[in-house]
Design a protein around this motif. Structure first.
Motif, PDB file in Angstrom:
ATOM      1  N   GLY A 111       0.816  -1.206   0.000  1.00  0.00           N
ATOM      2  CA  GLY A 111       0.000   0.000   0.000  1.00  0.00           C
ATOM      3  C   GLY A 111       0.846   1.251   0.000  1.00  0.00           C
ATOM      4  O   GLY A 111       2.009   1.242   0.410  1.00  0.00           O
ATOM      5  N   PHE A 112       0.254   2.316  -0.480  1.00  0.00           N
ATOM      6  CA  PHE A 112       0.901   3.615  -0.554  1.00  0.00           C
ATOM      7  C   PHE A 112      -0.128   4.677  -0.167  1.00  0.00           C
ATOM      8  O   PHE A 112      -1.332   4.412  -0.135  1.00  0.00           O
ATOM      9  CB  PHE A 112       1.431   3.876  -1.968  1.00  0.00           C
ATOM     10  N   ASP A 113       0.347   5.877   0.105  1.00  0.00           N
ATOM     11  CA  ASP A 113      -0.540   6.968   0.513  1.00  0.00           C
ATOM     12  C   ASP A 113      -1.729   7.124  -0.430  1.00  0.00           C
ATOM     13  O   ASP A 113      -2.892   7.177  -0.010  1.00  0.00           O
ATOM     14  CB  ASP A 113       0.280   8.265   0.569  1.00  0.00           C
ATOM     15  N   SER A 114      -1.455   7.193  -1.731  1.00  0.00           N
ATOM     16  CA  SER A 114      -2.530   7.432  -2.695  1.00  0.00           C
ATOM     17  C   SER A 114      -3.550   6.301  -2.696  1.00  0.00           C
ATOM     18  O   SER A 114      -4.741   6.529  -2.961  1.00  0.00           O
ATOM     19  CB  SER A 114      -1.945   7.608  -4.099  1.00  0.00           C
ATOM     20  N   LEU A 115      -3.118   5.078  -2.395  1.00  0.00           N
ATOM     21  CA  LEU A 115      -4.047   3.948  -2.349  1.00  0.00           C
ATOM     22  C   LEU A 115      -4.882   3.965  -1.078  1.00  0.00           C
ATOM     23  O   LEU A 115      -6.086   3.693  -1.104  1.00  0.00           O
ATOM     24  CB  LEU A 115      -3.264   2.633  -2.456  1.00  0.00           C
ATOM     25  N   VAL A 116      -4.258   4.279   0.050  1.00  0.00           N
ATOM     26  CA  VAL A 116      -5.005   4.337   1.311  1.00  0.00           C
ATOM     27  C   VAL A 116      -6.062   5.427   1.242  1.00  0.00           C
ATOM     28  O   VAL A 116      -7.186   5.256   1.737  1.00  0.00           O
ATOM     29  CB  VAL A 116      -4.048   4.554   2.498  1.00  0.00           C
ATOM     30  N   GLN A 117      -5.744   6.554   0.615  1.00  0.00           N
ATOM     31  CA  GLN A 117      -6.747   7.610   0.458  1.00  0.00           C
ATOM     32  C   GLN A 117      -7.954   7.119  -0.341  1.00  0.00           C
ATOM     33  O   GLN A 117      -9.097   7.491  -0.053  1.00  0.00           O
ATOM     34  CB  GLN A 117      -6.135   8.827  -0.230  1.00  0.00           C
ATOM     35  N   MET A 118      -7.720   6.274  -1.341  1.00  0.00           N
ATOM     36  CA  MET A 118      -8.824   5.703  -2.112  1.00  0.00           C
ATOM     37  C   MET A 118      -9.630   4.723  -1.276  1.00  0.00           C
ATOM     38  O   MET A 118     -10.864   4.734  -1.281  1.00  0.00           O
ATOM     39  CB  MET A 118      -8.279   5.001  -3.348  1.00  0.00           C
ATOM     40  N   SER A 119      -8.931   3.865  -0.544  1.00  0.00           N
ATOM     41  CA  SER A 119      -9.603   2.801   0.206  1.00  0.00           C
ATOM     42  C   SER A 119     -10.480   3.337   1.323  1.00  0.00           C
ATOM     43  O   SER A 119     -11.621   2.892   1.510  1.00  0.00           O
ATOM     44  CB  SER A 119      -8.564   1.845   0.808  1.00  0.00           C
ATOM     45  N   CYS A 120      -9.957   4.296   2.102  1.00  0.00           N
ATOM     46  CA  CYS A 120     -10.586   4.626   3.384  1.00  0.00           C
ATOM     47  C   CYS A 120     -11.596   5.755   3.307  1.00  0.00           C
ATOM     48  O   CYS A 120     -12.165   6.141   4.341  1.00  0.00           O
ATOM     49  CB  CYS A 120      -9.523   4.948   4.422  1.00  0.00           C
ATOM     50  N   GLY A 121     -11.821   6.319   2.115  1.00  0.00           N
ATOM     51  CA  GLY A 121     -12.884   7.310   1.969  1.00  0.00           C
ATOM     52  C   GLY A 121     -12.426   8.718   1.691  1.00  0.00           C
ATOM     53  O   GLY A 121     -13.253   9.585   1.343  1.00  0.00           O
ATOM     54  N   ILE A 122     -11.140   9.013   1.836  1.00  0.00           N
ATOM     55  CA  ILE A 122     -10.659  10.387   1.672  1.00  0.00           C
ATOM     56  C   ILE A 122     -10.886  10.893   0.257  1.00  0.00           C
ATOM     57  O   ILE A 122     -11.398  12.008   0.050  1.00  0.00           O
ATOM     58  CB  ILE A 122      -9.177  10.479   2.054  1.00  0.00           C
ATOM     59  N   ALA A 123     -10.532  10.104  -0.748  1.00  0.00           N
ATOM     60  CA  ALA A 123     -10.687  10.548  -2.136  1.00  0.00           C
ATOM     61  C   ALA A 123     -12.154  10.734  -2.499  1.00  0.00           C
ATOM     62  O   ALA A 123     -12.516  11.659  -3.250  1.00  0.00           O
ATOM     63  CB  ALA A 123     -10.036   9.542  -3.080  1.00  0.00           C
ATOM     64  N   ALA A 124     -13.032   9.885  -1.965  1.00  0.00           N
ATOM     65  CA  ALA A 124     -14.466  10.031  -2.219  1.00  0.00           C
ATOM     66  C   ALA A 124     -15.019  11.261  -1.515  1.00  0.00           C
ATOM     67  O   ALA A 124     -15.857  11.994  -2.079  1.00  0.00           O
ATOM     68  CB  ALA A 124     -15.203   8.777  -1.755  1.00  0.00           C
ATOM     69  N   ASP A 125     -14.600  11.528  -0.287  1.00  0.00           N
ATOM     70  CA  ASP A 125     -15.062  12.721   0.422  1.00  0.00           C
ATOM     71  C   ASP A 125     -14.602  13.988  -0.280  1.00  0.00           C
ATOM     72  O   ASP A 125     -15.335  14.982  -0.331  1.00  0.00           O
ATOM     73  CB  ASP A 125     -14.533  12.709   1.856  1.00  0.00           C
ATOM     74  N   GLY A 126     -13.378  13.972  -0.804  1.00  0.00           N
ATOM     75  CA  GLY A 126     -12.896  15.128  -1.547  1.00  0.00           C
ATOM     76  C   GLY A 126     -13.729  15.390  -2.780  1.00  0.00           C
ATOM     77  O   GLY A 126     -14.080  16.540  -3.088  1.00  0.00           O
ATOM     78  N   ALA A 127     -14.077  14.323  -3.491  1.00  0.00           N
ATOM     79  CA  ALA A 127     -14.916  14.480  -4.679  1.00  0.00           C
ATOM     80  C   ALA A 127     -16.284  15.046  -4.322  1.00  0.00           C
ATOM     81  O   ALA A 127     -16.804  15.939  -5.006  1.00  0.00           O
ATOM     82  CB  ALA A 127     -15.060  13.133  -5.378  1.00  0.00           C
ATOM     83  N   SER A 151       4.544   0.935  16.636  1.00  0.00           N
ATOM     84  CA  SER A 151       3.877   0.576  15.384  1.00  0.00           C
ATOM     85  C   SER A 151       2.979   1.721  14.931  1.00  0.00           C
ATOM     86  O   SER A 151       2.167   2.233  15.719  1.00  0.00           O
ATOM     87  CB  SER A 151       3.022  -0.686  15.554  1.00  0.00           C
ATOM     88  N   GLY A 152       3.127   2.121  13.682  1.00  0.00           N
ATOM     89  CA  GLY A 152       2.254   3.124  13.084  1.00  0.00           C
ATOM     90  C   GLY A 152       1.797   2.658  11.725  1.00  0.00           C
ATOM     91  O   GLY A 152       2.295   1.654  11.195  1.00  0.00           O
ATOM     92  N   SER A 153       0.869   3.371  11.130  1.00  0.00           N
ATOM     93  CA  SER A 153       0.382   2.997   9.805  1.00  0.00           C
ATOM     94  C   SER A 153      -0.267   4.200   9.141  1.00  0.00           C
ATOM     95  O   SER A 153      -0.699   5.153   9.808  1.00  0.00           O
ATOM     96  CB  SER A 153      -0.629   1.852   9.886  1.00  0.00           C
ATOM     97  N   LEU A 154      -0.348   4.150   7.828  1.00  0.00           N
ATOM     98  CA  LEU A 154      -1.011   5.215   7.092  1.00  0.00           C
ATOM     99  C   LEU A 154      -2.502   5.249   7.411  1.00  0.00           C
ATOM    100  O   LEU A 154      -3.102   6.323   7.502  1.00  0.00           O
ATOM    101  CB  LEU A 154      -0.806   5.029   5.586  1.00  0.00           C
TER     102      LEU A 154
END
Length: 466
Positions: A331-347, A392-395
């Motif tokens: 996973g990468f930042d741009s993928l996590v944004q798609m998965s968790c709702g950020i990209a949809a909320d921005g739209a 332990s941390g995560s995006l």
């Protein structure tokens, strides 16, 4: 919305340290700059400013403890913090050129039932997309993607060893097995050991906060390298290890290798493993930014690391958290944004019929700064009682924090000016200008020990301690 950062920072500071870690005076950090710098429906400016402040204050506390002095004042400017979160975009070569940041195939595509993002910056991820879609260029990929359902294509690409993410609304993500498993995880998780002896780096009065601290860096892309870059900036001896022949995203290297010595070891060979274990035995911190099971699959579990070096502080991060079915997913930042709702909320906020991510890769950068804060606080704990800490941390945990912050009013989604004076710097490729490191500790003048340069150009050895 409060027009200062103080309340926000107080909450963030409490999340970025080990249990029972002492608090700080309310005026320990001073904030300057506009309350909103980056245009977003989320408080990205607050996240960036709070993340930088947490690491800078943690480093200042370590220095005060090492010198036996009062805590020095810390200042963080929101414009500088946000510029640091755009470091790779603002980096400006003088007389030479960077490679493109994104592979031509990488990006968002419309599928039969929604949107999906393909991440192809690494050759093996690009090969997985081509194998699944039987397409060689962007137009061919777009045509092939249109016939797939998003989740089916995501599953197929991941199974082929690639990296992709379907766009989900926030409620869809939280209802999924991976979303449910990580919905309540804290920003950082800590496993603190029992008290022990003083660390090897504690015997001298430090020039910089992390002088004499040895950091073994096994990280990639942005988040992990940001953590180790901060540690290097404040004096740590950072040794980055990659497999022989590994090709990182070339355009990131002038930012992510600065301050570090970069070497190569083959952990699949007897000689490479012996060399790696010798380095581990003399390290103080190891920072891991690999897929969740990558190091363990080579035999280096947390238990094995503790056998090799009982005093080792282990800091690790991944994309989708450490619980649930996606804990070992690429996973990468741009993928996590798609998965968790950020990209949809921005739209939805901006009325767009396409994924609308954050204006910067804020999950990457914030996670890196938070992990640096946790490492500095773990070193402070080790200095006072000898205890080691696993962090332990995560995006996705950082995304959860971003969702928990109050949203800026719509009127504030227009960004203030984020113009910043760049500083000239030397690199192995030539002169350039980069964003100065944000955050200031009174009386401390940090500096890079090594210029940025290609991977695997140095020997895998430690510097002598001061």
């Amino acid at each position: 919305m409060d027009d200062t950062f103080a309340d926000l920072f107080g909450d963030i500071w409490g999340m970025a340290g080990v249990t029972g870690d002492a608090g700080v005076p309310g005026d320990a950090v001073s904030f300057t700059g506009p309350r909103v710098v980056l245009a977003s429906p989320f408080d990205v400016t607050g996240l960036a400013t709070g993340a930088v402040a947490s690491a800078t204050l943690a480093v200042a506390r370590l220095l005060a403890e090492r010198r036996g002095e009062p805590l020095a004042p810390v200042t963080v400017d929101s414009g500088m913090a946000c510029a640091a979160f755009r470091g790779e975009a603002l980096f400006s070569p003088i007389g030479w050129q960077l490679a493109p940041l994104w592979d031509p195939i990488a990006g968002n595509y419309r599928a039969a039932d929604g949107w999906i993002r393909l991440h192809t910056n690494y050759a093996h991820h690009r090969a997985a997309v081509r194998d699944v879609l039987r397409a060689e260029d962007r137009d061919g990929v777009a045509t092939a993607v249109a016939a797939w359902r998003t989740v089916d294509l995501e599953t197929a690409i991941v199974a082929a060893g690639g990296a992709a993410a379907a766009m989900h609304a926030r409620d869809e993500w939280l209802a999924s097995p991976a979303g449910r498993a990580t919905a309540g995880v804290p920003l950082l998780e800590f496993d603190q050991g029992s008290s022990g002896s003083a660390p090897a780096w504690a015997g001298t009065t430090p020039t910089l906060p992390l002088s004499g601290v040895r950091v073994l860096d096994l990280t990639r892309v942005i988040a992990g390298p940001t953590c180790t870059k901060v540690l290097a900036w404040y004096g740590a001896d950072v040794l980055r290890i990659d497999p022989p022949g590994f090709e990182e995203v070339a355009s990131l290297l002038p930012e992510t290798t600065v301050g570090k010595r970069c070497a190569a070891l083959d952990l699949n060979s007897i000689e490479g493993r012996a060399h790696f274990e010798a380095l581990l035995a003399e390290a103080d911190v190891i920072v891991l930014g690999l897929r969740g099971d990558a190091l363990a699959s080579l035999g280096y579990t947390d238990e094995r690391l503790a056998v090799i070096n009982p005093a080792l502080i282990v800091a690790r991060l991944n994309a989708y958290g450490w619980e649930g079915p996606w804990k070992n997913r690429r996973g990468f930042d741009s993928l996590v944004q798609m998965s968790c709702g950020i990209a949809a909320d921005g739209a939805a906020t901006f009325g767009r019929d396409e994924p609308t991510p954050l204006p910067v890769q804020a999950l990457d950068y914030a996670t890196g700064w938070f992990l640096a804060a946790a490492v500095a606080r773990a070193l402070t704990t080790q200095l006072t009682n000898g205890a080691t800490t696993r962090i332990s941390g995560s995006l996705v945990a950082t995304a959860n924090l971003l969702y928990s912050l109050p949203r800026p009013p719509r009127a504030l989604t227009a960004a203030a000016s984020d113009a910043v004076d760049l500083e000239e710097t030397a690199t192995a490729w030539g002169q350039a200008k980069r964003v100065p490191m944000p955050g200031r500790i009174a009386g401390v003048v940090p500096q890079w020990q090594h210029n940025a340069g290609p991977l695997a150009r140095r020997d895998a050895v430690w510097n002598s301690r001061e």
